[in-house]
Motif scaffolding. Sequence first.
Motif, PDB file in Angstrom:
ATOM      1  N   GLY A 138     -37.774   4.730  40.481  1.00  0.00           N
ATOM      2  CA  GLY A 138     -38.919   5.605  40.623  1.00  0.00           C
ATOM      3  C   GLY A 138     -38.460   7.033  40.879  1.00  0.00           C
ATOM      4  O   GLY A 138     -37.284   7.300  41.136  1.00  0.00           O
ATOM      5  N   TYR A 139     -39.381   7.971  40.815  1.00  0.00           N
ATOM      6  CA  TYR A 139     -39.008   9.372  40.979  1.00  0.00           C
ATOM      7  C   TYR A 139     -39.958  10.076  41.937  1.00  0.00           C
ATOM      8  O   TYR A 139     -41.032   9.568  42.287  1.00  0.00           O
ATOM      9  N   TYR A 140     -39.519  11.246  42.386  1.00  0.00           N
ATOM     10  CA  TYR A 140     -40.291  12.072  43.305  1.00  0.00           C
ATOM     11  C   TYR A 140     -40.535  13.435  42.672  1.00  0.00           C
ATOM     12  O   TYR A 140     -39.677  13.949  41.937  1.00  0.00           O
ATOM     13  N   LEU A 141     -41.669  14.022  42.971  1.00  0.00           N
ATOM     14  CA  LEU A 141     -41.949  15.384  42.527  1.00  0.00           C
ATOM     15  C   LEU A 141     -41.252  16.360  43.461  1.00  0.00           C
ATOM     16  O   LEU A 141     -41.349  16.235  44.682  1.00  0.00           O
ATOM     17  N   ALA A 142     -40.552  17.335  42.897  1.00  0.00           N
ATOM     18  CA  ALA A 142     -39.762  18.268  43.697  1.00  0.00           C
ATOM     19  C   ALA A 142     -39.864  19.658  43.093  1.00  0.00           C
ATOM     20  O   ALA A 142     -40.310  19.843  41.949  1.00  0.00           O
ATOM     21  N   ASP A 143     -39.434  20.664  43.880  1.00  0.00           N
ATOM     22  CA  ASP A 143     -39.428  22.026  43.358  1.00  0.00           C
ATOM     23  C   ASP A 143     -38.109  22.307  42.649  1.00  0.00           C
ATOM     24  O   ASP A 143     -37.224  21.450  42.545  1.00  0.00           O
ATOM     25  N   GLY A 144     -37.944  23.539  42.178  1.00  0.00           N
ATOM     26  CA  GLY A 144     -36.845  23.858  41.281  1.00  0.00           C
ATOM     27  C   GLY A 144     -35.464  23.833  41.883  1.00  0.00           C
ATOM     28  O   GLY A 144     -34.478  23.795  41.144  1.00  0.00           O
ATOM     29  N   ILE A 145     -35.326  23.879  43.216  1.00  0.00           N
ATOM     30  CA  ILE A 145     -34.002  23.947  43.827  1.00  0.00           C
ATOM     31  C   ILE A 145     -33.257  22.621  43.767  1.00  0.00           C
ATOM     32  O   ILE A 145     -32.023  22.583  43.841  1.00  0.00           O
ATOM     33  N   TYR A 146     -33.962  21.534  43.581  1.00  0.00           N
ATOM     34  CA  TYR A 146     -33.322  20.223  43.626  1.00  0.00           C
ATOM     35  C   TYR A 146     -32.486  19.980  42.369  1.00  0.00           C
ATOM     36  O   TYR A 146     -32.763  20.526  41.300  1.00  0.00           O
ATOM     37  N   PRO A 147     -31.445  19.162  42.482  1.00  0.00           N
ATOM     38  CA  PRO A 147     -30.555  18.932  41.331  1.00  0.00           C
ATOM     39  C   PRO A 147     -31.256  18.164  40.221  1.00  0.00           C
ATOM     40  O   PRO A 147     -32.255  17.481  40.456  1.00  0.00           O
ATOM     41  N   PRO A 148     -30.735  18.235  39.014  1.00  0.00           N
ATOM     42  CA  PRO A 148     -31.368  17.559  37.861  1.00  0.00           C
ATOM     43  C   PRO A 148     -31.054  16.072  37.826  1.00  0.00           C
ATOM     44  O   PRO A 148     -30.396  15.576  36.905  1.00  0.00           O
ATOM     45  N   TRP A 149     -31.526  15.344  38.815  1.00  0.00           N
ATOM     46  CA  TRP A 149     -31.323  13.901  38.878  1.00  0.00           C
ATOM     47  C   TRP A 149     -32.517  13.187  38.260  1.00  0.00           C
ATOM     48  O   TRP A 149     -33.635  13.730  38.187  1.00  0.00           O
ATOM     49  N   ALA A 150     -32.290  11.941  37.852  1.00  0.00           N
ATOM     50  CA  ALA A 150     -33.387  11.146  37.278  1.00  0.00           C
ATOM     51  C   ALA A 150     -34.452  10.815  38.304  1.00  0.00           C
ATOM     52  O   ALA A 150     -35.583  10.465  37.945  1.00  0.00           O
ATOM     53  N   THR A 151     -34.117  10.908  39.597  1.00  0.00           N
ATOM     54  CA  THR A 151     -35.073  10.595  40.651  1.00  0.00           C
ATOM     55  C   THR A 151     -35.953  11.788  41.016  1.00  0.00           C
ATOM     56  O   THR A 151     -36.773  11.678  41.921  1.00  0.00           O
ATOM     57  N   PHE A 152     -35.790  12.924  40.342  1.00  0.00           N
ATOM     58  CA  PHE A 152     -36.611  14.103  40.600  1.00  0.00           C
ATOM     59  C   PHE A 152     -37.283  14.545  39.308  1.00  0.00           C
ATOM     60  O   PHE A 152     -36.649  14.588  38.239  1.00  0.00           O
ATOM     61  N   VAL A 153     -38.554  14.901  39.412  1.00  0.00           N
ATOM     62  CA  VAL A 153     -39.283  15.506  38.300  1.00  0.00           C
ATOM     63  C   VAL A 153     -39.757  16.875  38.778  1.00  0.00           C
ATOM     64  O   VAL A 153     -40.540  16.970  39.728  1.00  0.00           O
ATOM     65  N   LYS A 154     -39.259  17.912  38.109  1.00  0.00           N
ATOM     66  CA  LYS A 154     -39.555  19.282  38.515  1.00  0.00           C
ATOM     67  C   LYS A 154     -40.425  19.959  37.468  1.00  0.00           C
ATOM     68  O   LYS A 154     -40.520  19.515  36.323  1.00  0.00           O
ATOM     69  N   ALA A 155     -41.048  21.048  37.856  1.00  0.00           N
ATOM     70  CA  ALA A 155     -41.867  21.810  36.927  1.00  0.00           C
ATOM     71  C   ALA A 155     -40.972  22.525  35.921  1.00  0.00           C
ATOM     72  O   ALA A 155     -39.798  22.796  36.181  1.00  0.00           O
ATOM     73  N   ILE A 156     -41.526  22.841  34.758  1.00  0.00           N
ATOM     74  CA  ILE A 156     -40.800  23.591  33.730  1.00  0.00           C
ATOM     75  C   ILE A 156     -40.825  25.068  34.105  1.00  0.00           C
ATOM     76  O   ILE A 156     -41.885  25.638  34.376  1.00  0.00           O
ATOM     77  N   THR A 157     -39.656  25.679  34.125  1.00  0.00           N
ATOM     78  CA  THR A 157     -39.545  27.045  34.625  1.00  0.00           C
ATOM     79  C   THR A 157     -40.352  28.029  33.792  1.00  0.00           C
ATOM     80  O   THR A 157     -41.121  28.835  34.324  1.00  0.00           O
ATOM     81  N   LEU A 158     -40.204  27.975  32.483  1.00  0.00           N
ATOM     82  CA  LEU A 158     -40.925  28.899  31.596  1.00  0.00           C
ATOM     83  C   LEU A 158     -41.693  28.093  30.547  1.00  0.00           C
ATOM     84  O   LEU A 158     -41.232  27.950  29.403  1.00  0.00           O
ATOM     85  N   PRO A 159     -42.845  27.563  30.898  1.00  0.00           N
ATOM     86  CA  PRO A 159     -43.620  26.801  29.905  1.00  0.00           C
ATOM     87  C   PRO A 159     -44.120  27.725  28.792  1.00  0.00           C
ATOM     88  O   PRO A 159     -44.718  28.774  29.054  1.00  0.00           O
ATOM     89  N   MET A 160     -43.870  27.318  27.549  1.00  0.00           N
ATOM     90  CA  MET A 160     -44.170  28.196  26.415  1.00  0.00           C
ATOM     91  C   MET A 160     -45.340  27.714  25.570  1.00  0.00           C
ATOM     92  O   MET A 160     -45.860  28.490  24.769  1.00  0.00           O
ATOM     93  N   ASN A 161     -45.750  26.460  25.707  1.00  0.00           N
ATOM     94  CA  ASN A 161     -46.864  25.977  24.900  1.00  0.00           C
ATOM     95  C   ASN A 161     -47.861  25.246  25.784  1.00  0.00           C
ATOM     96  O   ASN A 161     -47.663  25.104  26.995  1.00  0.00           O
ATOM     97  N   ARG A 162     -48.927  24.780  25.168  1.00  0.00           N
ATOM     98  CA  ARG A 162     -50.001  24.157  25.939  1.00  0.00           C
ATOM     99  C   ARG A 162     -49.531  22.885  26.643  1.00  0.00           C
ATOM    100  O   ARG A 162     -49.904  22.623  27.781  1.00  0.00           O
ATOM    101  N   LYS A 163     -48.683  22.111  25.982  1.00  0.00           N
ATOM    102  CA  LYS A 163     -48.207  20.859  26.562  1.00  0.00           C
ATOM    103  C   LYS A 163     -47.380  21.101  27.813  1.00  0.00           C
ATOM    104  O   LYS A 163     -47.606  20.472  28.852  1.00  0.00           O
ATOM    105  N   THR A 164     -46.405  22.013  27.725  1.00  0.00           N
ATOM    106  CA  THR A 164     -45.551  22.285  28.879  1.00  0.00           C
ATOM    107  C   THR A 164     -46.326  22.988  29.995  1.00  0.00           C
ATOM    108  O   THR A 164     -46.055  22.762  31.177  1.00  0.00           O
ATOM    109  N   LYS A 165     -47.297  23.801  29.639  1.00  0.00           N
ATOM    110  CA  LYS A 165     -48.115  24.462  30.661  1.00  0.00           C
ATOM    111  C   LYS A 165     -48.974  23.442  31.403  1.00  0.00           C
ATOM    112  O   LYS A 165     -49.128  23.526  32.623  1.00  0.00           O
ATOM    113  N   TYR A 166     -49.526  22.495  30.655  1.00  0.00           N
ATOM    114  CA  TYR A 166     -50.339  21.459  31.295  1.00  0.00           C
ATOM    115  C   TYR A 166     -49.492  20.608  32.238  1.00  0.00           C
ATOM    116  O   TYR A 166     -49.900  20.307  33.361  1.00  0.00           O
TER     117      TYR A 166
END
Length: 232
Positions: A138-166
């Motif tokens: 399973g995974y946890y929602l985290a902010d951008g400082i956390y490492p890119p592990w499979a157990t973390f889901v972070k926001a996209i830094t620069l969302p460029m389209n409707r899908k990534t913005k949503y």
Amino acid sequence: MRIHSVVEVHDPYFQQKRNARGTEYLRKPNSDDIVKLLQVGEARGFPRMLGSIDCMHWRCKNCPTTWKGMFTGHCHEPTLILKVVVSYNLWIWHAFFGLPGSHNDINVLERSHVFSEITRGKGPSVNYSINGHDYNLGYYLADGIYPPWATFVKAITLPMNRKTKYFTTAQESFRKDVERAFGVLQARFAIVRGPARFYDCATLKKIMLACIIMHNMIVEDERELHPQPDIC
């Protein structure tokens, strides 16, 4: 001179009840809890999500002068760090407290025991597939400082389209569960809202854990008063 004292109660019955409260309200999620958390995560649009993770700084007013450099970080004043994992109903499932404020979220993560069972291969088994990749954690929602592990889901830094913005909007919205938990914890207990007046770390840890236990007790007692996410 103001003298603070801590009274230890040696009544066996009292100590047994205190330990029982800690075991119940500071426990790790069991299999039934995990099933519920996964159902709620899927209903909110994040399948296999177990909660949100973040840190809070508690200012130390009476931090000894010789320790101030070690306890001072980006807050520019001595603090102690509380790391928690929070679910949708603000229940605190994991609490790690006591590291000096000079640490950041990554340093605290390396010292906490939130992933100790996973590293030993004893974590809860959660199987799912995303974009052709199979995962078993399973995974946890985290902010951008956390490492890119499979157990973390972070926001996209620069969302460029409707899908990534949503996706970014939804991730940032649901990750606010942990921020809300910090706010509710401080609103309920003035002792953690204001600066810490003790200088002994063991005493501060007892205070913080006691407040978290009482917070979870209140969450359990008021569960029926607040609407929960619809689960299909």
